[in-house]
Structures are given as C-alpha cells and as structure tokens.
Design a protein around this motif. Sequence first.
Motif, PDB file in Angstrom:
ATOM      1  N   SER A   1     -40.301  15.268  37.457  1.00 17.96           N
ATOM      2  CA  SER A   1     -40.397  14.755  38.828  1.00 17.96           C
ATOM      3  C   SER A   1     -40.725  15.875  39.809  1.00 17.96           C
ATOM      4  CB  SER A   1     -39.086  14.079  39.224  1.00 17.96           C
ATOM      5  OG  SER A   1     -37.994  14.999  39.133  1.00 17.96           O
ATOM      6  N   ASP A   2     -40.152  17.069  39.575  1.00 21.70           N
ATOM      7  CA  ASP A   2     -40.450  18.210  40.442  1.00 21.70           C
ATOM      8  C   ASP A   2     -41.871  18.726  40.194  1.00 21.70           C
ATOM      9  OD1 ASP A   2     -37.938  18.035  41.491  1.00 21.70           O
ATOM     10  OD2 ASP A   2     -37.096  19.688  40.321  1.00 21.70           O
ATOM     11  N   LEU A   3     -42.311  18.658  38.932  1.00 27.14           N
ATOM     12  CA  LEU A   3     -43.676  19.074  38.623  1.00 27.14           C
ATOM     13  C   LEU A   3     -44.686  18.205  39.360  1.00 27.14           C
ATOM     14  CD1 LEU A   3     -43.599  19.765  34.763  1.00 27.14           C
ATOM     15  CD2 LEU A   3     -43.732  21.436  36.602  1.00 27.14           C
ATOM     16  N   GLU A   4     -44.420  16.912  39.409  1.00 27.47           N
ATOM     17  CA  GLU A   4     -45.339  16.002  40.085  1.00 27.47           C
ATOM     18  C   GLU A   4     -45.433  16.331  41.576  1.00 27.47           C
ATOM     19  OE1 GLU A   4     -43.575  12.296  38.983  1.00 27.47           O
ATOM     20  OE2 GLU A   4     -44.869  12.040  37.228  1.00 27.47           O
TER      21      GLU A   4
ATOM     22  N   LEU B   1     -58.088  23.422  42.397  1.00 30.60           N
ATOM     23  CA  LEU B   1     -57.614  22.226  41.682  1.00 30.60           C
ATOM     24  C   LEU B   1     -57.768  21.042  42.626  1.00 30.60           C
ATOM     25  CD1 LEU B   1     -54.403  23.769  40.111  1.00 30.60           C
ATOM     26  CD2 LEU B   1     -56.614  23.399  39.012  1.00 30.60           C
ATOM     27  N   SER B   2     -58.665  20.128  42.279  1.00 29.80           N
ATOM     28  CA  SER B   2     -59.030  19.066  43.214  1.00 29.80           C
ATOM     29  C   SER B   2     -58.169  17.825  43.102  1.00 29.80           C
ATOM     30  CB  SER B   2     -60.503  18.681  43.005  1.00 29.80           C
ATOM     31  OG  SER B   2     -60.725  18.256  41.664  1.00 29.80           O
ATOM     32  N   THR B   3     -57.429  17.660  41.994  1.00 27.44           N
ATOM     33  CA  THR B   3     -56.610  16.462  41.826  1.00 27.44           C
ATOM     34  C   THR B   3     -55.216  16.834  41.340  1.00 27.44           C
ATOM     35  OG1 THR B   3     -57.185  16.097  39.498  1.00 27.44           O
ATOM     36  CG2 THR B   3     -58.685  15.171  41.154  1.00 27.44           C
ATOM     37  N   PRO B   4     -54.218  16.001  41.648  1.00 26.68           N
ATOM     38  CA  PRO B   4     -52.860  16.242  41.137  1.00 26.68           C
ATOM     39  C   PRO B   4     -52.817  16.253  39.611  1.00 26.68           C
ATOM     40  CG  PRO B   4     -52.799  14.647  42.923  1.00 26.68           C
ATOM     41  CD  PRO B   4     -54.256  14.858  42.574  1.00 26.68           C
ATOM     42  N   GLU B   5     -53.697  15.445  38.993  1.00 30.65           N
ATOM     43  CA  GLU B   5     -53.707  15.393  37.519  1.00 30.65           C
ATOM     44  C   GLU B   5     -54.118  16.732  36.921  1.00 30.65           C
ATOM     45  OE1 GLU B   5     -53.715  11.436  39.151  1.00 30.65           O
ATOM     46  OE2 GLU B   5     -55.082  13.108  39.504  1.00 30.65           O
ATOM     47  N   GLN B   6     -55.114  17.398  37.527  1.00 29.30           N
ATOM     48  CA  GLN B   6     -55.520  18.719  37.046  1.00 29.30           C
ATOM     49  C   GLN B   6     -54.383  19.716  37.196  1.00 29.30           C
ATOM     50  OE1 GLN B   6     -59.046  19.816  39.211  1.00 29.30           O
ATOM     51  NE2 GLN B   6     -60.421  18.649  37.878  1.00 29.30           N
ATOM     52  N   ALA B   7     -53.749  19.719  38.360  1.00 25.80           N
ATOM     53  CA  ALA B   7     -52.638  20.639  38.595  1.00 25.80           C
ATOM     54  C   ALA B   7     -51.492  20.366  37.636  1.00 25.80           C
ATOM     55  CB  ALA B   7     -52.163  20.522  40.044  1.00 25.80           C
TER      56      ALA B   7
ATOM     57  N   ARG C   1     -44.504  15.734  25.849  1.00 25.34           N
ATOM     58  CA  ARG C   1     -44.591  14.423  25.191  1.00 25.34           C
ATOM     59  C   ARG C   1     -44.085  13.322  26.103  1.00 25.34           C
ATOM     60  NH1 ARG C   1     -40.782  11.696  22.842  1.00 25.34           N
ATOM     61  NH2 ARG C   1     -39.411  13.496  22.567  1.00 25.34           N
ATOM     62  N   GLU C   2     -42.972  13.559  26.821  1.00 22.56           N
ATOM     63  CA  GLU C   2     -42.423  12.551  27.705  1.00 22.56           C
ATOM     64  C   GLU C   2     -43.390  12.220  28.824  1.00 22.56           C
ATOM     65  OE1 GLU C   2     -38.751  14.256  28.916  1.00 22.56           O
ATOM     66  OE2 GLU C   2     -37.680  13.722  27.063  1.00 22.56           O
ATOM     67  N   TYR C   3     -44.069  13.273  29.351  1.00 25.59           N
ATOM     68  CA  TYR C   3     -45.041  13.028  30.419  1.00 25.59           C
ATOM     69  C   TYR C   3     -46.213  12.202  29.900  1.00 25.59           C
ATOM     70  CZ  TYR C   3     -48.643  13.858  33.897  1.00 25.59           C
ATOM     71  OH  TYR C   3     -49.645  13.689  34.811  1.00 25.59           O
ATOM     72  N   GLU C   4     -46.711  12.544  28.682  1.00 22.84           N
ATOM     73  CA  GLU C   4     -47.824  11.791  28.111  1.00 22.84           C
ATOM     74  C   GLU C   4     -47.455  10.338  27.911  1.00 22.84           C
ATOM     75  OE1 GLU C   4     -48.619  13.985  24.581  1.00 22.84           O
ATOM     76  OE2 GLU C   4     -50.011  15.385  25.562  1.00 22.84           O
ATOM     77  N   GLU C   5     -46.232  10.080  27.460  1.00 19.11           N
ATOM     78  CA  GLU C   5     -45.797   8.694  27.220  1.00 19.11           C
ATOM     79  C   GLU C   5     -45.697   7.917  28.523  1.00 19.11           C
ATOM     80  OE1 GLU C   5     -42.149   9.187  25.132  1.00 19.11           O
ATOM     81  OE2 GLU C   5     -43.121   9.547  23.175  1.00 19.11           O
ATOM     82  N   ARG C   6     -45.312   8.599  29.594  1.00 27.71           N
ATOM     83  CA  ARG C   6     -45.222   7.935  30.887  1.00 27.71           C
ATOM     84  C   ARG C   6     -46.588   7.560  31.442  1.00 27.71           C
ATOM     85  NH1 ARG C   6     -41.787  11.523  34.841  1.00 27.71           N
ATOM     86  NH2 ARG C   6     -42.478   9.864  36.251  1.00 27.71           N
TER      87      ARG C   6
END
Length: 202
Positions: free
Chosen positions: A8-11, A25-31, A195-200
């Motif tokens: 959650s803090d990473l996001e 870094l142009s998108t949150p996904e890249q970051a 892994r948890e992030y990928e599953e989410r």
Amino acid sequence: MSNLVPVSDLEKMANAISASKLFGLSTPEQAMALMLVAQAENMHPATAARDYHIVNGRPTLKADAMLARYLASGGKVEWHEHTDTRVEATFSHPNGGSLKIHWDMARAKQAELKSAMWTKYPRQMLRARVISEGVRATNPAVAVGIYTPEEAEDFEPAERHGRGAKAKQMGNAEVLPPERTRSTMPETPARRRVREYEERQK
C-alpha cells in the motif's frame, strides 16, 4: 528486522514519483514495477527512481549505478582510454579475476548499433558498453538479467514483438514457464510481496 515496504505504501510512492515527472517514469505502473525490482534486491524502493530507467518498455539499470554496485562489491576498474572513438578499461574482481574490455566505433558498427544516441553521445555509449561487459564478465551477480539504458536503446521496441524486446546478437535463451521457475526458487519475503502484488493485479 524486515526492511520491506508494504504494498500500500509502495503504491502511494509510485503515484508520487510518476506525478513528479522528475525521473522519466510516466506512469504509476512503471514506478511500481521498478520499486518491486529494487525491493526484491533488498534495496529501498525509492532507489528505483534513482538507479533505474524505462527504455523501450523494459527496466534498465543506469551504467553509473551498475558500476557503483560493482565497486561496492569489491571490484576495481582502471580506465586506459576514454574518447569519442574508443573506450577501454580493465575490470578486476575477487570472484572473477581481471579482464580488459574495449569498445570502439568500428565494433559498434559491426554490431549494427545505430540508435541516434551513438551520433549524439558516442563516448557515453561506448563507456556504457564497456561497463556492462566488464561487470558481467567478472561479477555477473551485480547485473543479473538487466541491461543499461544505452544497451536498451539498441533493442527493438517491445510492442513490436509482444512481451519483451529483441536484442541484437544476444544468442538464444531458454524461457522457462513461471511455474517451473518458481518451483526451483525459495520464496523470500521480497518475492512473496512481488507475488502478492501480481495476484492483486489479475
């Protein structure tokens, strides 16, 4: 004590970094992706913005950051030549011995490296190639599975070939299915977070 940063803090950090437009870094996904890479390497996620860069749709490790990690791991570098036409250096590491590496414009031409950066900044491009080759040859643990931005500039864009990108003269590699790869690797706390992030995201 674990140094892992909660997802959650990473996001939140990813949103702030991408919104700042300060690190390319142009998108949150890249970051977020780069932060997960940094965290998996037991580094603070914020270092991702400093050390990594997205080029042609893939994460890359800046040449200076790669060299800094190499030196921190016990490596040494002696520069012999550093011009717009030729860069040469000797790399030495306790785990891999010593090796003299050189790149010149003739070698770049032979490898068909033709991005615009070779015309604008030939010395920097040659230097990055020397660093990458020297580090990989004498202590590959510093840069496993990742390239410098200068190398990635010469890759074909990832979107032209689906996932990943095509490198020039890199040879063949066997791509293992995720289930085979994961079954042979112990799940560390950092990998569990990935892994948890990928599953989410599914």
